[in-house]
Motif scaffolding. Structure first.
Motif, PDB file in Angstrom:
ATOM      1  N   GLY A 123      49.090  51.195  40.114  1.00 18.59           N
ATOM      2  CA  GLY A 123      50.459  51.690  40.192  1.00 18.59           C
ATOM      3  C   GLY A 123      50.978  51.650  41.615  1.00 18.59           C
ATOM      4  O   GLY A 123      50.732  50.700  42.359  1.00 18.59           O
ATOM      5  N   SER A 124      51.678  52.701  42.022  1.00 11.96           N
ATOM      6  CA  SER A 124      52.293  52.734  43.352  1.00 11.96           C
ATOM      7  C   SER A 124      51.357  53.247  44.436  1.00 11.96           C
ATOM      8  O   SER A 124      51.732  53.298  45.610  1.00 11.96           O
ATOM      9  N   ALA A 125      50.141  53.618  44.070  1.00  2.73           N
ATOM     10  CA  ALA A 125      49.196  54.174  45.036  1.00  2.73           C
ATOM     11  C   ALA A 125      48.795  53.124  46.065  1.00  2.73           C
ATOM     12  O   ALA A 125      48.710  51.935  45.761  1.00  2.73           O
ATOM     13  N   ARG A 126      48.537  53.569  47.307  1.00  4.98           N
ATOM     14  CA  ARG A 126      48.052  52.699  48.367  1.00  4.98           C
ATOM     15  C   ARG A 126      46.729  53.259  48.884  1.00  4.98           C
ATOM     16  O   ARG A 126      46.589  54.473  49.045  1.00  4.98           O
ATOM     17  N   PHE A 127      45.781  52.358  49.149  1.00  5.56           N
ATOM     18  CA  PHE A 127      44.440  52.777  49.525  1.00  5.56           C
ATOM     19  C   PHE A 127      44.033  52.174  50.866  1.00  5.56           C
ATOM     20  O   PHE A 127      44.419  51.055  51.209  1.00  5.56           O
ATOM     21  N   ASP A 128      43.226  52.933  51.586  1.00 10.12           N
ATOM     22  CA  ASP A 128      42.699  52.458  52.859  1.00 10.12           C
ATOM     23  C   ASP A 128      41.593  51.426  52.644  1.00 10.12           C
ATOM     24  O   ASP A 128      41.446  50.498  53.435  1.00 10.12           O
ATOM     25  N   VAL A 129      40.833  51.604  51.579  1.00  5.72           N
ATOM     26  CA  VAL A 129      39.758  50.670  51.227  1.00  5.72           C
ATOM     27  C   VAL A 129      39.802  50.435  49.724  1.00  5.72           C
ATOM     28  O   VAL A 129      39.953  51.392  48.950  1.00  5.72           O
ATOM     29  N   VAL A 130      39.676  49.188  49.320  1.00  2.84           N
ATOM     30  CA  VAL A 130      39.539  48.838  47.903  1.00  2.84           C
ATOM     31  C   VAL A 130      38.250  48.042  47.750  1.00  2.84           C
ATOM     32  O   VAL A 130      38.011  47.076  48.476  1.00  2.84           O
ATOM     33  N   LEU A 131      37.400  48.477  46.833  1.00  2.00           N
ATOM     34  CA  LEU A 131      36.161  47.772  46.513  1.00  2.00           C
ATOM     35  C   LEU A 131      36.292  47.195  45.109  1.00  2.00           C
ATOM     36  O   LEU A 131      36.449  47.935  44.137  1.00  2.00           O
ATOM     37  N   CYS A 132      36.281  45.870  45.017  1.00  2.00           N
ATOM     38  CA  CYS A 132      36.428  45.198  43.719  1.00  2.00           C
ATOM     39  C   CYS A 132      35.451  44.030  43.693  1.00  2.00           C
ATOM     40  O   CYS A 132      35.775  42.919  44.101  1.00  2.00           O
ATOM     41  N   ARG A 133      34.252  44.272  43.216  1.00  2.00           N
ATOM     42  CA  ARG A 133      33.181  43.297  43.323  1.00  2.00           C
ATOM     43  C   ARG A 133      32.806  42.735  41.957  1.00  2.00           C
ATOM     44  O   ARG A 133      32.648  43.471  40.998  1.00  2.00           O
ATOM     45  N   GLY A 134      32.728  41.401  41.896  1.00  2.00           N
ATOM     46  CA  GLY A 134      32.237  40.759  40.683  1.00  2.00           C
ATOM     47  C   GLY A 134      33.270  40.504  39.609  1.00  2.00           C
ATOM     48  O   GLY A 134      32.939  39.938  38.565  1.00  2.00           O
ATOM     49  N   ILE A 135      34.520  40.897  39.841  1.00  3.72           N
ATOM     50  CA  ILE A 135      35.546  40.739  38.811  1.00  3.72           C
ATOM     51  C   ILE A 135      36.271  39.408  38.927  1.00  3.72           C
ATOM     52  O   ILE A 135      36.529  38.720  37.932  1.00  3.72           O
ATOM     53  N   LEU A 136      36.603  39.012  40.134  1.00  5.61           N
ATOM     54  CA  LEU A 136      37.361  37.770  40.318  1.00  5.61           C
ATOM     55  C   LEU A 136      36.664  36.562  39.682  1.00  5.61           C
ATOM     56  O   LEU A 136      37.318  35.763  38.998  1.00  5.61           O
ATOM     57  N   PRO A 137      35.341  36.393  39.863  1.00  9.76           N
ATOM     58  CA  PRO A 137      34.694  35.232  39.240  1.00  9.76           C
ATOM     59  C   PRO A 137      34.731  35.260  37.715  1.00  9.76           C
ATOM     60  O   PRO A 137      34.598  34.218  37.069  1.00  9.76           O
ATOM     61  N   ARG A 138      34.895  36.441  37.128  1.00  6.52           N
ATOM     62  CA  ARG A 138      34.924  36.570  35.674  1.00  6.52           C
ATOM     63  C   ARG A 138      36.339  36.487  35.115  1.00  6.52           C
ATOM     64  O   ARG A 138      36.531  36.591  33.901  1.00  6.52           O
ATOM     65  N   THR A 139      37.309  36.343  35.994  1.00  7.22           N
ATOM     66  CA  THR A 139      38.701  36.272  35.582  1.00  7.22           C
ATOM     67  C   THR A 139      39.116  34.814  35.420  1.00  7.22           C
ATOM     68  O   THR A 139      38.759  33.966  36.247  1.00  7.22           O
ATOM     69  N   ALA A 140      39.845  34.527  34.363  1.00  7.17           N
ATOM     70  CA  ALA A 140      40.305  33.156  34.114  1.00  7.17           C
ATOM     71  C   ALA A 140      41.123  32.652  35.301  1.00  7.17           C
ATOM     72  O   ALA A 140      41.883  33.412  35.910  1.00  7.17           O
ATOM     73  N   THR A 141      40.962  31.374  35.599  1.00  8.69           N
ATOM     74  CA  THR A 141      41.608  30.785  36.772  1.00  8.69           C
ATOM     75  C   THR A 141      43.108  31.064  36.805  1.00  8.69           C
ATOM     76  O   THR A 141      43.666  31.426  37.851  1.00  8.69           O
ATOM     77  N   GLN A 142      43.778  30.937  35.671  1.00  2.50           N
ATOM     78  CA  GLN A 142      45.230  31.105  35.640  1.00  2.50           C
ATOM     79  C   GLN A 142      45.654  32.567  35.794  1.00  2.50           C
ATOM     80  O   GLN A 142      46.822  32.860  36.059  1.00  2.50           O
ATOM     81  N   LYS A 143      44.711  33.490  35.634  1.00  2.65           N
ATOM     82  CA  LYS A 143      45.024  34.913  35.752  1.00  2.65           C
ATOM     83  C   LYS A 143      44.678  35.477  37.126  1.00  2.65           C
ATOM     84  O   LYS A 143      45.080  36.600  37.453  1.00  2.65           O
ATOM     85  N   ARG A 144      43.950  34.724  37.928  1.00  4.90           N
ATOM     86  CA  ARG A 144      43.487  35.249  39.211  1.00  4.90           C
ATOM     87  C   ARG A 144      44.609  35.599  40.182  1.00  4.90           C
ATOM     88  O   ARG A 144      44.526  36.618  40.878  1.00  4.90           O
ATOM     89  N   PRO A 145      45.668  34.786  40.289  1.00  5.16           N
ATOM     90  CA  PRO A 145      46.741  35.162  41.228  1.00  5.16           C
ATOM     91  C   PRO A 145      47.325  36.549  40.943  1.00  5.16           C
ATOM     92  O   PRO A 145      47.630  37.297  41.880  1.00  5.16           O
ATOM     93  N   ALA A 146      47.466  36.903  39.669  1.00  5.66           N
ATOM     94  CA  ALA A 146      48.005  38.226  39.323  1.00  5.66           C
ATOM     95  C   ALA A 146      47.039  39.320  39.746  1.00  5.66           C
ATOM     96  O   ALA A 146      47.454  40.384  40.241  1.00  5.66           O
ATOM     97  N   LEU A 147      45.745  39.095  39.569  1.00  6.32           N
ATOM     98  CA  LEU A 147      44.746  40.080  39.970  1.00  6.32           C
ATOM     99  C   LEU A 147      44.738  40.246  41.488  1.00  6.32           C
ATOM    100  O   LEU A 147      44.732  41.379  41.997  1.00  6.32           O
TER     101      LEU A 147
END
Length: 278
Positions: free
Chosen positions: A203-227
């Motif tokens: 949502g509108s929240a802003r974070f100093d650190v975001v940890l998002c590991r292992g998800i991008l490779p599992r996301t379809a190529t055409q959906k990655r820009p949105a992620l």
């Protein structure tokens, strides 16, 4: 399961979460769907899939997707990334914030191993530096069942053996029957919320650190820009994104929205020249 049924399920996962379902091993998909069918009161996968075409669809879609897209997490994965966060990034950002708590988002947190590992790294860094590091960790996942379990902080002996040293286990966990539970101090560091990374981000929240590991490779190529855009938007202007060190999580996968932090492995900052298309 028929090829058509497999394609239907794969399409459902793709549309709702952006995840690519591996249908090369139909027996694995069937095993997971069998578990969902029994839990939801259906005698077979066919009955479960038939119910998806009725008014029961919305009730069943997410339990089905959660079962098919879950992947195993272990404690203290990518230790170099965790070490950099605990010993360099978080203390530096904490100093810049003048004592205000840092807001950290651990995305796709699964059953809780990842946010608890991050919390352990921060506590250990605070002890080493002889100073308190004030943080607020927000953990999210698309799976309601995973979040329910993560809140309890209870893990089997087999699970804690994956990644936790004997010292860390004694320092941060307590025996609970034949399992182990994260200490109250550890559990109190984390707040939990259901988030679909593709559809909404935080949502509108802003974070100093975001940890998002292992998800991008599992996301379809055409959906990655949105992620990637959702992750970019979640960061404070001087915030840091931490990803894994595996294939599909390199600079090219996050460009042009994010830049590599010099001298860091798996850490990225917002690209000040990036502009979101109107």
């Amino acid at each position: 399961m028929t090829p058509r049924e497999l394609e239907l399920i794969a399409r459902l996962c793709l549309v709702r979460t952006g995840r690519e379902l591996d249908i090369s091993a139909p027996e694995n998909v069937s095993a997971r769907l069998n578990t969902v069918a029994r839990r939801e009161g259906y005698s077979s996968i066919s009955d479960l899939l038939l119910a998806l075409r009725t008014s029961e669809a919305e009730r069943l879609i997410w339990p089905l997707i959660e079962a098919l897209t879950v992947f195993e997490r272990t404690f203290m994965e990518d230790p170099a990334v965790l070490r950099q966060l605990g010993q360099r990034v978080i203390p530096t950002l904490a100093a810049a914030r003048g004592g205000a708590p840092l807001r950290i988002w651990c995305a796709a947190s699964g059953a809780g191993q990842e946010p608890y590992s991050l919390a352990i790294s921060i506590l250990e860094a605070a002890v080493q530096r002889g100073q308190e590091l004030k943080v607020e960790i927000y953990a999210s996942d698309v799976s309601v069942r995973a979040l329910e379990r993560a809140r309890t902080g209870v893990f089997s002996h087999f699970e804690v053996q994956k990644g936790l040293s004997a010292r860390r286990l004694v320092d941060h966990f307590q025996r609970k029957d034949d399992a182990w539970q994260a200490s109250p101090a550890l559990r109190n560091m984390v707040r939990w919320r259901r988030v679909n990374l593709l559809a909404e981000g935080p949502g509108s929240a802003r974070f100093d650190v975001v940890l998002c590991r292992g998800i991008l490779p599992r996301t379809a190529t055409q959906k990655r820009p949105a992620l990637v855009l959702n992750l970019y938007n979640a960061l404070a202007p001087d915030g840091v994104l931490a990803v894994g060190q595996g294939e599909g999580e390199g600079p090219a996968d996050l460009a042009p929205a994010l830049n590599v932090l010099p001298g860091m492995d798996g850490l990225f900052s917002r690209n000040p020249d990036f502009r979101v298309a109107a």
